[in-house]
Write an enzyme that holds these catalytic residues in place. Structure first.
Site, short mmCIF file in Angstrom:
data_model
loop_
_atom_site.label_atom_id
_atom_site.label_comp_id
_atom_site.label_asym_id
_atom_site.label_seq_id
_atom_site.Cartn_x
_atom_site.Cartn_y
_atom_site.Cartn_z
N ASP A 1 -18.77 8.02 -12.92
CA ASP A 1 -18.49 9.29 -12.20
C ASP A 1 -20.15 10.02 -11.60
O ASP A 1 -20.79 10.03 -12.70
CB ASP A 1 -17.87 10.39 -12.83
CG ASP A 1 -16.34 10.20 -12.90
OD1 ASP A 1 -15.76 9.20 -12.39
OD2 ASP A 1 -15.76 11.03 -13.58
N ALA B 1 -9.38 16.75 -16.58
CA ALA B 1 -9.04 15.79 -17.89
C ALA B 1 -8.22 16.53 -18.95
O ALA B 1 -7.85 15.89 -19.87
CB ALA B 1 -10.62 15.44 -18.71
N ALA B 2 -7.39 17.60 -18.50
CA ALA B 2 -6.38 18.17 -19.64
C ALA B 2 -5.38 17.31 -19.67
O ALA B 2 -4.87 17.02 -20.78
CB ALA B 2 -6.00 19.59 -18.84
N GLY B 3 -4.84 16.62 -18.51
CA GLY B 3 -3.81 15.66 -18.39
C GLY B 3 -4.13 14.51 -19.30
O GLY B 3 -3.49 13.85 -19.98
N ASP B 4 -5.60 14.13 -19.02
CA ASP B 4 -6.17 12.94 -19.87
C ASP B 4 -6.10 13.00 -21.44
O ASP B 4 -5.53 12.24 -22.23
CB ASP B 4 -7.45 12.31 -19.59
CG ASP B 4 -7.38 11.82 -18.04
OD1 ASP B 4 -6.34 11.27 -17.51
OD2 ASP B 4 -8.39 11.98 -17.43
N GLU C 1 -4.12 3.54 -12.03
CA GLU C 1 -5.20 3.28 -11.39
C GLU C 1 -5.50 2.16 -11.38
O GLU C 1 -6.46 1.50 -11.08
CB GLU C 1 -6.22 4.25 -11.95
CG GLU C 1 -6.32 5.69 -11.33
CD GLU C 1 -7.39 6.68 -11.72
OE1 GLU C 1 -7.55 7.79 -11.17
OE2 GLU C 1 -8.31 6.22 -12.60
N SER D 1 -15.39 17.13 -22.80
CA SER D 1 -14.66 18.35 -23.09
C SER D 1 -13.34 17.88 -23.75
O SER D 1 -12.79 18.52 -24.37
CB SER D 1 -14.16 18.88 -21.73
OG SER D 1 -13.36 18.22 -20.92
N ASP E 1 -12.14 25.14 -17.12
CA ASP E 1 -12.20 24.10 -16.37
C ASP E 1 -10.90 23.05 -16.86
O ASP E 1 -11.03 22.40 -17.82
CB ASP E 1 -13.53 23.17 -16.30
CG ASP E 1 -13.67 21.95 -15.45
OD1 ASP E 1 -12.46 21.62 -14.96
OD2 ASP E 1 -14.84 21.21 -15.67
N LYS F 1 -8.84 7.27 -15.31
CA LYS F 1 -8.01 7.82 -16.35
C LYS F 1 -7.99 6.98 -17.52
O LYS F 1 -7.73 7.48 -18.52
CB LYS F 1 -6.64 7.91 -15.43
CG LYS F 1 -6.61 9.07 -14.37
CD LYS F 1 -5.15 9.00 -13.89
CE LYS F 1 -5.26 9.84 -12.60
NZ LYS F 1 -5.83 11.42 -12.84
N GLY F 2 -8.04 5.66 -17.36
CA GLY F 2 -7.94 4.88 -18.42
C GLY F 2 -8.93 5.25 -19.43
O GLY F 2 -8.52 5.20 -20.70
N ALA F 3 -10.25 5.26 -19.16
CA ALA F 3 -11.25 5.38 -20.11
C ALA F 3 -11.31 6.80 -20.62
O ALA F 3 -11.45 6.90 -21.74
CB ALA F 3 -12.79 5.08 -19.42
N ASN F 4 -10.91 7.73 -19.74
CA ASN F 4 -10.88 9.00 -20.41
C ASN F 4 -9.44 9.23 -21.43
O ASN F 4 -10.00 9.80 -22.60
CB ASN F 4 -10.38 10.27 -19.19
CG ASN F 4 -11.53 10.44 -18.28
OD1 ASN F 4 -12.66 10.07 -18.68
ND2 ASN F 4 -11.35 11.14 -17.07
#
Ligand code: ADP
Length: 306
Positions: A13, A244-247, A140, A286, A241, A40-43
Site C-alpha cells: 500500500d 481494517a476493522a473487518g480484517d 481478492e 492498528s 479510524d 485483505k489476505g495479508a491483513n
C-alpha cells in the site's frame, strides 16, 4: 497452538495524506507518504497471528522488489515464507491510497500477481489446508482458487470462514462449503439485494451458508444460524479510524474458532478485536494483540481467558 490457514491477497500500500482529495484532473500537494503491507489476505493473516494463532498464509507476489519486500516483511512478522508463491509474469499487487483530514479516502488497486493465484496452487497446498483447524478466505483472489480451498478444507473437516469482500455473486455450491460467512452490511446487501442485515443473513443461510455473521461497524455484529439470530453490541471505544476493522474481526474470529471456542464466544472475541482496531490509525499497525483483546473483553464483562 491453534492453526489457521489464510489464503488471499497481499499488496504493497502506498498512502499519501492530503488536506482534501483531488478532483479528476487536479493535482494536490500532499503531506507525509508511507508504504505498508496490505491486502485483505495479508491483513487477516496478521490479525489472526496477533490474536494468538499459528498462521500459514498462502498468497502470490511478483518477482519484483515489492514481492521481495513483502516476503521479508511477512517473515519478520512471523508468517512462514514457504507458502508465499511467486509469479514471474506479473507485478506484485499494489494499492494507491489518498486519505484526507476527515479520514475519507480514494483507493485504486492493481491486483497484479494476486490475480494469478490458481486452482493448482491451492491444490499443491492441500496438506497445509488439511492440517489446519480453520481456513480463512476472502474474494481478492480468483473465485475458482477460493472455491477449491473451501472444497479441500471441507473434505478434511477443517472449519471454513469466507469473508465475501469485495462482494461478488456466490453459487449455492460455494455457499454450502462455508461454515461462517462474514459480510459487512453493504456486502450482505450486495449478495442478496436485501437492505435489512437480518433478512440478508437469513437469506444467505437459506442459500447454503451454515452460519452468517454480519459485521455492523459501531453496532457490533449479528450472528444468524438456521434456528436463531443473535445481536452482539459493539464494545464502547473511542474510534478514530475504521480501516481494517473487518480484517481484525475475521482474523480474531478464525483464531478463536481454531482454539475450539463456540461461535458465540468467537464473535465476542472478534468484536473486541474489531473495536480495538478503530482506536488507532492505519491498517496493519492498528491490529490488536491477544493481550489487548483479552483486556477489552474483561473490561467490558466478557472473561474469555480460560
Ligand atoms: P468492515 O471494516 O469490513 O467494513 P465493519 O465496519 O462492520 O467491517 O467493522 C468490523 C467490526 O469492527 C464490527 O463488527 C465491530 O466489531 C468493529 N467495529 C467497527 N467500527 C466500530 C466502532 N466504531 N466501535 C466499536 N467497534 C467497531
Amino acid at each position: 497452538m491453534p492453526k489457521v490457514i489464510v489464503i488471499g491477497s497481499a499488496n504493497v500500500d502506498f498512502t499519501v495524506r492530503v488536506d482534501r482529495l483531488p478532483s479528476p484532473g487536479e493535482t494536490v500537494l500532499g503531506q507525509d507518504f508511507y508504504q505498508s503491507l496490505g491486502g485483505k489476505g495479508a491483513n487477516q493473516a496478521v490479525a489472526a497471528l496477533r490474536a494468538g494463532a499459528t498462521v500459514a498464509f498462502l498468497a502470490k507476489v511478483g518477482a519484483d522488489a515489492h514481492g521481495q519486500h513483502l516476503g521479508l516483511h511477512l517473515a519478520f512478522l512471523g508468517l512462514p515464507r514457504e507458502s508465499l508463491l511467486t509469479d514471474p509474469s506479473r507485478p506484485t499487487g499494489v494499492a494507491l491510497i489518498m486519505v484526507d483530514r476527515t479520514g475519507r479516502n480514494l483507493i485504486a488497486v492493481a491486483p497484479g500477481s494476486n490475480q494469478a493465484l490458481m486452482v493448482e496452487d491451492v491444490q499443491r497446498a492441500s496438506r497445509l489446508i488439511s492440517e489446519a483447524a480453520v481456513l480463512l478466505v476472502q474474494l481478492e483472489v480468483p473465485l475458482p482458487a477460493v472455491a477449491e480451498a473451501l472444497r479441500i478444507a471441507k473434505k478434511h473437516g477443517v472449519t471454513t470462514i469466507l469473508n465475501p469482500a469485495p462482494a461478488q455473486p456466490l453459487s449455492r455450491e460455494v455457499l454450502t462449503l462455508v461454515d461462517v460467512l462474514t459480510p459487512n452490511e453493504s456486502e450482505a446487501q450486495a449478495l442478496t439485494g436485501l437492505t435489512d442485515a437480518a433478512d440478508a443473513a437469513r437469506a444467505l443461510v437459506e442459500a447454503g451458508a451454515r452460519a452468517v455473521v454480519v459485521t455492523l461497524a459501531e453496532r457490533g455484529a449479528l450472528l444468524t444460524q438456521t434456528d436463531r439470530t443473535r445481536q452482539f453490541p459493539a464494545y464502547a471505544v473511542k474510534a478514530v479510524d475504521a480501516t481494517a476493522a473487518g480484517d481484525a474481526f475475521n482474523g480474531a474470529l478464525a483464531c478463536a474458532l481454531a482454539e475450539g471456542r463456540s461461535l458465540m464466544d468467537a464473535v465476542v472475541f472478534a468484536n473486541a478485536a474489531g473495536a480495538l482496531t478503530t482506536t488507532k490509525r492505519g491498517a496493519q499497525d492498528s491490529l490488536p494483540t491477544r493481550t489487548e483483546i483479552e483486556a477489552l473483553c474483561r473490561q467490558q464483562g466478557h472473561d474469555l481467558t480460560s
